[in-house]
Design an enzyme around this catalytic site. Structure first.
Site, PDB file in Angstrom:
ATOM      1  N   GLY A 124      22.797 -16.726 -19.555  1.00  0.00           N
ATOM      2  CA  GLY A 124      22.955 -15.522 -18.741  1.00  0.00           C
ATOM      3  C   GLY A 124      21.770 -15.305 -17.833  1.00  0.00           C
ATOM      4  CD  GLU A 127      19.627  -9.202 -14.374  1.00  0.00           C
ATOM      5  OE1 GLU A 127      19.279  -8.262 -13.618  1.00  0.00           O
ATOM      6  OE2 GLU A 127      18.976  -9.565 -15.369  1.00  0.00           O
ATOM      7  CG  ASN A 129      22.238  -5.051  -7.704  1.00  0.00           C
ATOM      8  OD1 ASN A 129      23.027  -5.121  -6.763  1.00  0.00           O
ATOM      9  ND2 ASN A 129      22.248  -4.054  -8.567  1.00  0.00           N
ATOM     10  CB  ILE A 157      27.735 -14.990 -18.529  1.00  0.00           C
ATOM     11  CG1 ILE A 157      26.741 -14.071 -17.806  1.00  0.00           C
ATOM     12  CG2 ILE A 157      27.016 -16.028 -19.399  1.00  0.00           C
ATOM     13  CD1 ILE A 157      25.879 -14.724 -16.737  1.00  0.00           C
ATOM     14  N   GLY A 341      54.599 -29.148   2.300  1.00  0.00           N
ATOM     15  CA  GLY A 341      55.004 -27.910   1.615  1.00  0.00           C
ATOM     16  C   GLY A 341      54.915 -28.033   0.102  1.00  0.00           C
ATOM     17  CD  GLU A 364      24.927 -25.037 -13.417  1.00  0.00           C
ATOM     18  OE1 GLU A 364      23.997 -25.839 -13.322  1.00  0.00           O
ATOM     19  OE2 GLU A 364      25.848 -25.132 -14.226  1.00  0.00           O
TER      20      GLU A 364
END
Ligand SMILES: Cc1cc2nc3c(=O)[nH]c(=O)nc-3n(C[C@H](O)[C@H](O)[C@H](O)COP(=O)(O)OP(=O)(O)OC[C@H]3O[C@@H](n4cnc5c(N)ncnc54)[C@H](O)[C@@H]3O)c2cc1C
Length: 380
Positions: A124, A127, A129, A157, A341, A364
């Site tokens: 992790g 975030e 921001n 995450i 198609g 990443e």
């Protein structure tokens, strides 16, 4: 210079290809459609030793090298982008940092179950921001006696909802220049205050779990600090350099699958009285895809080889990640075009390749960030 794979590397390719074709391939359309993480497939991958390829046997691994691991990601990615992403994240992000930087005790306690495939790990960093600008991490870890108390929020995450351990980055103090010191800390997911939710409705890699994590006064022992607290930032840059080889390998797998599907369809589909593979416009598309697949493979394998030979690989892993993932997107796009198609329909699978490939240009480190890394390596 030797472009041949070793006997072990060739055996791993065959073993993973057989497993991918027999076990994963029949499920890929369902995995994507139902956006369901295939727990049972990961259990079988664990039993085969795939989760531990690049780790020594003493830590529950298979004692293979980075190149073997990249080949395994390529082969899984060739049939299923979702399974490939979760696999790459589990090994490169969830487990590798513990192998690179962990103490002997941390390796025995946390790496072993991951390498043995008995548990999954997550990393992790991102975030709400702090994405490309990972230095902007807001999560904090404050020392309280023998513990850290962690507060913050992580987003996007991979594997977190199914993970036994998280490695989270958090601000642990300031250096002499007043800049934040960012450290990595191992957090068991059953610790009080850890809340993991997975409600994202994604464009692609839909069967790969992606979760939000809230850390609310999470208390873990100071012994869970990973590596040197002063070097947390450079440690996760090293982790990401390694992870990029696996995301590049995943792009290579998707590009290879796009080439195979497009070539097969072009030979079968008849218009104007002949197979469309007779038309030069189609041949040129196939030739370009084939060339870019080959170039991607050379780049991915070279970056893995450099890492295995303890040589610098930051620039080469960025080259590989940037080129192979953009190749995957272009190849999938052209594979749809060659299918006309039918390519727009789920059952022909090439539209899934495009949706899955798009994530690889973002996760990443975006393509823009790879170019920044390369420019920095050039001395800009
Ligand atoms: C499915 C999925 C799985 C993921 N798994 C994980 C995981 O397991 N662990 C984890 O920590 N994170 C994970 N991520 C997060 C991912 O790494 C970030 O989304 C990515 O790094 C980009 O960050 P951002 O989304 O905040 O975009 P931003 O950083 O906000 O970028 C937005 C745009 O601005 C561009 N940009 C930003 N800075 C610059 C600059 N300096 N110069 C030029 N262009 C710039 C970017 O390239 C991009 O085009 C995952 C994301 C997804 C979608």
């Amino acid at each position: 210079m030797d472009f041949n794979l070793t006997k072990e590397q060739s055996m791993i390719r065959k073993m993973v290809r057989d497993f991918a074709e027999e076990v994963i391939k029949p499920r890929t359309i369902e995995i994507d459609k139902e956006a369901k993480f295939p727990v049972d497939i990961f259990e079988q991958m664990g039993e085969l030793g795939l989760l531990g390829i690049p780790f020594p046997e003493e830590y529950g691994g298979s004692g293979g090298d980075t190149l073997s691991y990249a080949i395994a990601v390529e082969e899984i990615g060739r049939v299923c982008g979702s399974t490939g992403l979760s696999y790459a994240a589990a090994v490169s992000l969830g487990a590798s940092p513990i192998y690179y930087f962990g103490t002997e005790e941390q390796k025995q306690e946390y790496l072993k179950p991951l390498a043995e495939g008995k548990a999954l790990g997550s990393f992790g960093l991102t975030e709400p921001n702090a994405g490309s600008d990972a230095g902007g991490t807001k999560t904090t870890a404050v020392i309280d006696g023998d513990d850290f108390i962690i507060n913050g929020e992580k987003c996007f995450i991979t594997n977190a909802s199914y993970a036994k351990t998280l490695i989270v980055t958090a601000v642990t103090g300031k250096n002499e220049k007043g800049k934040n010191i960012i450290s990595a800390i191992i957090v068991p997911t059953d610790t009080e205050g850890v809340k993991i939710t997975s409600n994202y409705d994604k464009m692609g890699v839909r069967g790969s779990d992606t979760a939000e994590i809230v850390l609310d006064n999470v208390r873990v022992p100071r012994a869970n600090l990973l590596g040197d607290p002063q070097k947390g930032f450079s440690q996760f840059l090293y982790t990401l350099d390694g992870g990029r080889i696996s995301i590049a390998a995943l792009g290579l797998g998707i590009a290879q699958a796009s080439l195979e599907k497009a070539l097969q369809y072009a030979k079968e589909r008849k218009q104007f009285g002949k197979s469309i593979s007779n038309f030069q416009a189609i041949q040129f598309k196939l030739a370009d895809i084939a060339m870019e697949v080959e170039l991607s493979r050379n780049m991915v394998y070279k970056a893995a080889w450099l890492k295995d030979n303890n040589q610098p690989f930051t620039k080469e892993s960025a080259y590989a990640k940037l080129f192979a993932t953009e190749t995957a997107f272009r190849a999938a796009n052209q594979a749809i075009q060659i299918h006309g198609g039918y390519g727009y329909m789920r059952e022909y699978e090439v539209e899934r390749y495009l949706r899955d490939a798009k994530l690889l240009e973002i996760g990443e480190g975006t393509s823009e960030v790879q170019r920044l890394v390369i420019a920095r390596q050039l001395g800009c």
